[in-house]
Write an enzyme that holds these catalytic residues in place. Sequence first.
Site, PDB file in Angstrom:
ATOM      1  N   SER A  17      81.736  67.574  52.831  1.00 60.15           N
ATOM      2  CA  SER A  17      81.991  67.495  51.388  1.00 60.15           C
ATOM      3  C   SER A  17      83.222  66.658  51.027  1.00 60.15           C
ATOM      4  O   SER A  17      83.156  65.886  50.060  1.00 60.15           O
ATOM      5  CB  SER A  17      82.121  68.904  50.799  1.00 60.15           C
ATOM      6  OG  SER A  17      80.881  69.562  50.876  1.00 60.15           O
ATOM      7  N   LYS A  66      78.607  82.449  49.292  1.00 61.57           N
ATOM      8  CA  LYS A  66      77.931  82.103  48.027  1.00 61.57           C
ATOM      9  C   LYS A  66      77.610  83.330  47.177  1.00 61.57           C
ATOM     10  O   LYS A  66      77.666  83.263  45.951  1.00 61.57           O
ATOM     11  CB  LYS A  66      76.659  81.301  48.316  1.00 61.57           C
ATOM     12  CG  LYS A  66      76.968  79.903  48.844  1.00 61.57           C
ATOM     13  CD  LYS A  66      75.707  79.114  49.104  1.00 61.57           C
ATOM     14  CE  LYS A  66      76.043  77.818  49.832  1.00 61.57           C
ATOM     15  NZ  LYS A  66      74.859  77.000  50.103  1.00 61.57           N
ATOM     16  N   GLY A 127      62.677  81.410  55.753  1.00 64.20           N
ATOM     17  CA  GLY A 127      64.002  81.953  55.460  1.00 64.20           C
ATOM     18  C   GLY A 127      64.021  82.572  54.072  1.00 64.20           C
ATOM     19  O   GLY A 127      63.232  82.189  53.198  1.00 64.20           O
TER      20      GLY A 127
HETATM   21  P1  NAP Z   1      72.033  83.101  55.264  1.00 67.63           P
HETATM   22  O1  NAP Z   1      72.118  83.600  53.870  1.00 67.63           O
HETATM   23  O2  NAP Z   1      72.896  83.697  56.310  1.00 67.63           O
HETATM   24  O3  NAP Z   1      70.480  83.260  55.695  1.00 67.63           O
HETATM   25  C1  NAP Z   1      70.091  82.913  56.987  1.00 67.63           C
HETATM   26  C2  NAP Z   1      68.550  82.900  57.058  1.00 67.63           C
HETATM   27  O4  NAP Z   1      68.186  82.407  58.358  1.00 67.63           O
HETATM   28  C3  NAP Z   1      67.902  84.264  56.895  1.00 67.63           C
HETATM   29  O5  NAP Z   1      66.650  84.098  56.259  1.00 67.63           O
HETATM   30  C4  NAP Z   1      67.717  84.701  58.368  1.00 67.63           C
HETATM   31  O6  NAP Z   1      66.676  85.634  58.548  1.00 67.63           O
HETATM   32  C5  NAP Z   1      67.342  83.379  58.988  1.00 67.63           C
HETATM   33  N1  NAP Z   1      67.579  83.275  60.420  1.00 67.63           N
HETATM   34  C6  NAP Z   1      68.764  83.143  61.069  1.00 67.63           C
HETATM   35  N2  NAP Z   1      68.551  83.006  62.398  1.00 67.63           N
HETATM   36  C7  NAP Z   1      67.207  83.058  62.595  1.00 67.63           C
HETATM   37  C8  NAP Z   1      66.387  82.979  63.756  1.00 67.63           C
HETATM   38  N3  NAP Z   1      66.900  82.833  64.983  1.00 67.63           N
HETATM   39  N4  NAP Z   1      65.047  83.053  63.593  1.00 67.63           N
HETATM   40  C9  NAP Z   1      64.512  83.212  62.359  1.00 67.63           C
HETATM   41  N5  NAP Z   1      65.255  83.296  61.226  1.00 67.63           N
HETATM   42  C10 NAP Z   1      66.584  83.218  61.350  1.00 67.63           C
HETATM   43  O7  NAP Z   1      72.312  81.524  55.351  1.00 67.63           O
HETATM   44  P2  NAP Z   1      72.003  80.439  54.212  1.00 67.63           P
HETATM   45  O8  NAP Z   1      73.113  80.378  53.218  1.00 67.63           O
HETATM   46  O9  NAP Z   1      70.644  80.709  53.706  1.00 67.63           O
HETATM   47  O10 NAP Z   1      72.054  79.059  55.036  1.00 67.63           O
HETATM   48  C11 NAP Z   1      70.995  78.681  55.896  1.00 67.63           C
HETATM   49  C12 NAP Z   1      71.253  77.269  56.407  1.00 67.63           C
HETATM   50  O11 NAP Z   1      71.134  76.325  55.343  1.00 67.63           O
HETATM   51  C13 NAP Z   1      72.663  77.069  56.973  1.00 67.63           C
HETATM   52  O12 NAP Z   1      72.506  76.426  58.211  1.00 67.63           O
HETATM   53  C14 NAP Z   1      73.343  76.142  55.977  1.00 67.63           C
HETATM   54  O13 NAP Z   1      74.272  75.293  56.610  1.00 67.63           O
HETATM   55  C15 NAP Z   1      72.159  75.358  55.442  1.00 67.63           C
HETATM   56  N6  NAP Z   1      72.396  74.777  54.074  1.00 67.63           N
HETATM   57  C16 NAP Z   1      72.305  73.416  53.915  1.00 67.63           C
HETATM   58  C17 NAP Z   1      72.498  72.862  52.644  1.00 67.63           C
HETATM   59  C18 NAP Z   1      72.434  71.351  52.433  1.00 67.63           C
HETATM   60  O14 NAP Z   1      72.930  70.878  51.419  1.00 67.63           O
HETATM   61  N7  NAP Z   1      71.811  70.586  53.310  1.00 67.63           N
HETATM   62  C19 NAP Z   1      72.792  73.681  51.544  1.00 67.63           C
HETATM   63  C20 NAP Z   1      72.850  75.071  51.762  1.00 67.63           C
HETATM   64  C21 NAP Z   1      72.660  75.614  53.034  1.00 67.63           C
HETATM   65  P3  NAP Z   1      66.967  87.222  58.365  1.00 67.63           P
HETATM   66  O15 NAP Z   1      66.935  87.480  56.881  1.00 67.63           O
HETATM   67  O16 NAP Z   1      65.851  87.870  59.087  1.00 67.63           O
HETATM   68  O17 NAP Z   1      68.312  87.491  58.982  1.00 67.63           O
END
Ligand code: NAP
Length: 271
Positions: A17, A66, A127
């Site tokens: 960022s 968040k 997810g």
């Molecule tokens: P979060 O709220 O912690 O949610 C994580 C999600 O991943 C949950 O649905 C979790 O399932 C699932 N998960 C984690 N490990 C897993 C595995 N081994 N197998 C299956 N499901 C798994 O995280 P978040 O805020 O949603 O972020 C997710 C990703 O998006 C991060 O890597 C972040 O860096 C990325 N992101 C990128 C952008 C961009 O601009 N490109 C923007 C936002 C986020 P459970 O519910 O079962 O635990």
Amino acid sequence: MTEKFAVIGHPVAHSQSPALHQAFAAQHSIELDYSLIDCAPAQFDSTVMQFFATGGRGLNVTLPHKAAAFLLAHQVGMRARLANAANTLYYSGEVLLGDNTDGTGLVRDLVGNLQLDLRDSHIVIIGAGGAARGIAAPLLGLWPARLTIANRTVERAVALAENLSGLGNVHARALDHLQDERCDVVINATAASLSGQIPVLNLDVSGAIAYDIVYATRPTLFMDWADQHGAAASHDGWGMLVEQAAESFYLWHQVWPDTRPMIDDRKAYAR
Ligand code: NAP
């Protein structure tokens, strides 16, 4: 006067960022100081209030804060409300505003940069965490025939689908109960790639577009999996990152940055 902005997360050292916001600012001859703030969840509220009390103008919020940002904001926009999460904080007068630009960023990348038409398509989101909540409603705004939300913990997928049921044709699935369904677009919104894993998917992605919202300097495991299973193309989340940053930049400065240079030449910006 140089204005202060930052991204707050835990960890946050990897964040792109600062480079993006500095580049946007240079396009408009805006001087700004954009730093990284690493803070543990227990210190989130006090760190944010300290930042604004000492002249901070705007904060981007990333994992794992968040949901806390959403609760801390005095007022939240519709995008944050639908996501129950905020990734952008700033003051308007005495009011701390919270917004969520993740979904808009993804939609701009899919529709604007990648030129995809998702009307009448079947979109699958893998997810149901903060990122999935941020992108689901904006994706429904693209008029897909169907949106499936599949998550390892099925209760979270069900809750999200119920929350969005008035906005379109949304279904929840347990990740291990996908039954080789055909999809047009599959979006990996899990954090699995970060730990070198991919969710096991029983999904027919032949001819589909695969999108991993994680960004990386090489194709992610999920992108490799999709390519090996016949996807037409696979993309990482760099474009989403750039576009959500641009949307935050607009909220703070009321001018649009040109994202094309970052999309065309990511090596110059991505670490
Ligand atoms: P979060 O709220 O912690 O949610 C994580 C999600 O991943 C949950 O649905 C979790 O399932 C699932 N998960 C984690 N490990 C897993 C595995 N081994 N197998 C299956 N499901 C798994 O995280 P978040 O805020 O949603 O972020 C997710 C990703 O998006 C991060 O890597 C972040 O860096 C990325 N992101 C990128 C952008 C961009 O601009 N490109 C923007 C936002 C986020 P459970 O519910 O079962 O635990």
